[in-house]
Scaffold this motif. Structure first.
Motif, PDB file in Angstrom:
ATOM      1  N   UNK A 124       0.855  -1.180   0.000  1.00  8.68           N
ATOM      2  CA  UNK A 124       0.000   0.000   0.000  1.00  8.68           C
ATOM      3  C   UNK A 124       0.894   1.234   0.000  1.00  8.68           C
ATOM      4  N   UNK A 125       0.308   2.384  -0.261  1.00  9.29           N
ATOM      5  CA  UNK A 125       1.081   3.626  -0.145  1.00  9.29           C
ATOM      6  C   UNK A 125       1.416   3.839   1.327  1.00  9.29           C
ATOM      7  N   UNK A 126       2.529   4.490   1.561  1.00  5.78           N
ATOM      8  CA  UNK A 126       2.880   4.829   2.933  1.00  5.78           C
ATOM      9  C   UNK A 126       3.651   6.135   2.967  1.00  5.78           C
ATOM     10  N   UNK A 127       3.475   6.830   4.062  1.00  3.34           N
ATOM     11  CA  UNK A 127       4.105   8.141   4.245  1.00  3.34           C
ATOM     12  C   UNK A 127       5.305   8.007   5.165  1.00  3.34           C
ATOM     13  N   UNK A 128       6.326   8.736   4.829  1.00  2.00           N
ATOM     14  CA  UNK A 128       7.493   8.847   5.698  1.00  2.00           C
ATOM     15  C   UNK A 128       7.662  10.309   6.037  1.00  2.00           C
ATOM     16  N   UNK A 129       7.743  10.600   7.304  1.00  2.00           N
ATOM     17  CA  UNK A 129       7.999  11.975   7.707  1.00  2.00           C
ATOM     18  C   UNK A 129       9.506  12.169   7.815  1.00  2.00           C
ATOM     19  N   UNK A 130       9.912  13.402   7.815  1.00  2.00           N
ATOM     20  CA  UNK A 130      11.335  13.737   7.906  1.00  2.00           C
ATOM     21  C   UNK A 130      11.961  12.972   9.068  1.00  2.00           C
ATOM     22  N   UNK A 131      13.116  12.408   8.839  1.00  2.00           N
ATOM     23  CA  UNK A 131      13.913  11.640   9.794  1.00  2.00           C
ATOM     24  C   UNK A 131      13.426  10.214  10.006  1.00  2.00           C
ATOM     25  N   UNK A 132      12.390   9.752   9.267  1.00  2.00           N
ATOM     26  CA  UNK A 132      12.037   8.328   9.256  1.00  2.00           C
ATOM     27  C   UNK A 132      12.983   7.617   8.296  1.00  2.00           C
ATOM     28  N   UNK A 133      13.020   6.289   8.390  1.00  2.00           N
ATOM     29  CA  UNK A 133      13.901   5.490   7.551  1.00  2.00           C
ATOM     30  C   UNK A 133      13.097   4.491   6.726  1.00  2.00           C
ATOM     31  N   UNK A 134      13.489   4.302   5.465  1.00  2.00           N
ATOM     32  CA  UNK A 134      12.970   3.201   4.666  1.00  2.00           C
ATOM     33  C   UNK A 134      13.503   1.927   5.315  1.00  2.00           C
ATOM     34  N   UNK A 135      12.680   0.877   5.408  1.00  2.00           N
ATOM     35  CA  UNK A 135      13.112  -0.320   6.121  1.00  2.00           C
ATOM     36  C   UNK A 135      12.572  -1.597   5.487  1.00  2.00           C
ATOM     37  N   UNK A 136      13.318  -2.683   5.715  1.00  2.00           N
ATOM     38  CA  UNK A 136      12.931  -4.037   5.314  1.00  2.00           C
ATOM     39  C   UNK A 136      13.035  -4.917   6.546  1.00  2.00           C
ATOM     40  N   UNK A 137      11.990  -5.702   6.781  1.00  2.00           N
ATOM     41  CA  UNK A 137      11.980  -6.609   7.925  1.00  2.00           C
ATOM     42  C   UNK A 137      11.851  -8.039   7.414  1.00  2.00           C
ATOM     43  N   UNK A 138      12.767  -8.915   7.834  1.00  2.00           N
ATOM     44  CA  UNK A 138      12.703 -10.326   7.467  1.00  2.00           C
ATOM     45  C   UNK A 138      12.403 -11.115   8.730  1.00  2.00           C
ATOM     46  N   UNK A 139      11.363 -11.939   8.660  1.00  2.00           N
ATOM     47  CA  UNK A 139      10.954 -12.768   9.795  1.00  2.00           C
ATOM     48  C   UNK A 139      11.047 -14.230   9.395  1.00  2.00           C
ATOM     49  N   UNK A 140      11.762 -15.016  10.204  1.00  2.00           N
ATOM     50  CA  UNK A 140      11.848 -16.449   9.954  1.00  2.00           C
ATOM     51  C   UNK A 140      10.748 -17.147  10.741  1.00  2.00           C
ATOM     52  N   UNK A 141      10.009 -17.998  10.070  1.00  2.00           N
ATOM     53  CA  UNK A 141       8.870 -18.650  10.724  1.00  2.00           C
ATOM     54  C   UNK A 141       9.105 -20.129  10.988  1.00  2.00           C
ATOM     55  N   UNK A 142      10.272 -20.654  10.599  1.00  2.00           N
ATOM     56  CA  UNK A 142      10.477 -22.093  10.766  1.00  2.00           C
ATOM     57  C   UNK A 142      11.741 -22.432  11.539  1.00  2.00           C
ATOM     58  N   UNK A 143      12.865 -22.646  10.872  1.00  2.00           N
ATOM     59  CA  UNK A 143      14.029 -23.240  11.537  1.00  2.00           C
ATOM     60  C   UNK A 143      15.228 -22.321  11.731  1.00  2.00           C
ATOM     61  N   UNK A 144      15.143 -21.078  11.352  1.00  2.00           N
ATOM     62  CA  UNK A 144      16.297 -20.187  11.411  1.00  2.00           C
ATOM     63  C   UNK A 144      16.961 -20.103  10.047  1.00  2.00           C
ATOM     64  N   UNK A 145      17.360 -18.894   9.657  1.00  2.00           N
ATOM     65  CA  UNK A 145      18.000 -18.689   8.365  1.00  2.00           C
ATOM     66  C   UNK A 145      19.234 -17.818   8.550  1.00  2.00           C
ATOM     67  N   UNK A 146      20.149 -17.930   7.599  1.00  2.00           N
ATOM     68  CA  UNK A 146      21.340 -17.094   7.584  1.00  2.00           C
ATOM     69  C   UNK A 146      21.340 -16.326   6.265  1.00  2.00           C
ATOM     70  N   UNK A 147      21.089 -15.006   6.350  1.00  4.72           N
ATOM     71  CA  UNK A 147      20.971 -14.153   5.166  1.00  4.72           C
ATOM     72  C   UNK A 147      22.354 -13.699   4.738  1.00  4.72           C
ATOM     73  N   UNK A 148      22.675 -13.917   3.446  1.00  2.00           N
ATOM     74  CA  UNK A 148      23.940 -13.420   2.896  1.00  2.00           C
ATOM     75  C   UNK A 148      23.784 -11.925   2.614  1.00  2.00           C
ATOM     76  N   UNK A 149      24.773 -11.151   3.001  1.00  2.00           N
ATOM     77  CA  UNK A 149      24.724  -9.701   2.828  1.00  2.00           C
ATOM     78  C   UNK A 149      25.985  -9.211   2.137  1.00  2.00           C
TER      79      UNK A 149
END
Length: 191
Positions: A124-149
């Motif tokens: 959906x559309x979303x508003x960010x006010x000054x000093x907010x940050x764009x963000x990504x959240x990853x949630x593991x729902x099973x056994x644990x994951x290791x994200x390559x960065x």
């Protein structure tokens, strides 16, 4: 033109990514839970335990109030080990204000035995006010994951019609305009 035995250029990963999302501005996940606009960050990993999540925020806050339109966000998450059938994790996009994440949309990634997962998030559309940050959240729902960065391992691509983020401050824009006017004046005097 031959670059090596397989006819791939020496900058193959970056070349392929630019074909995947030509001219698309992307945010690359790093193991310090920050997203950067550059692919020069060293490779690393970040472990997300089963039932836990990790929030990546942009390295710079919004410089002014912004409105992201509704749309489909794309990207890729690369894992260290294969995610088998029956295992899953979710990826959400939104904004972080004062350490609180507000999701605008999310996608569930189901295991298929692979380590690279391209995703699409209808948000959906979303508003960010000054000093907010764009963000990504990853949630593991099973056994644990290791994200390559780092590099182009895991990333989020901005919408085509997204506002520029972070928006440059007015003094910066003013300085660029003055510089361009001076350049035009200099070139105009030579003719």
């Amino acid at each position: 033109m031959t670059w090596n035995h397989f006819h791939f250029p020496p900058f193959y990963p970056f070349f392929i990514e630019s074909l995947h999302y030509p001219w698309a501005p992307a945010w690359y996940l790093h193991d310090d839970s920050t997203m950067y606009r550059t692919t020069t960050n060293p490779a690393g990993n970040l472990t997300i335990e089963s039932g836990s999540s990790n929030l990546w925020i942009a390295d710079k806050p919004a410089q002014t109030n912004l409105m992201f339109p509704p749309g489909v966000w794309t990207g890729r998450i690369t894992l260290e080990t294969p995610l088998v059938s029956g295992e899953s994790f979710s990826v959400a996009v939104g904004n972080s204000s004062g350490g609180v994440f507000a999701a605008s949309g999310s996608a569930v990634i189901n295991g298929d035995g692979g380590t690279e997962f391209d995703f699409q998030i209808t948000a959906d559309s979303f508003e960010m006010v000054k000093d907010d940050y764009l963000a990504v959240n990853i949630t593991d729902t099973t056994t644990g994951i290791e994200v390559k960065t780092g590099g182009t391992q895991s990333y989020l691509v901005l919408l085509d019609n997204a506002p520029p983020y972070p928006v440059p401050e007015l003094p910066g824009v003013f300085l660029i305009m003055v510089g361009l006017l001076m350049l035009v004046g200099f070139v105009g005097r030579r003719w």
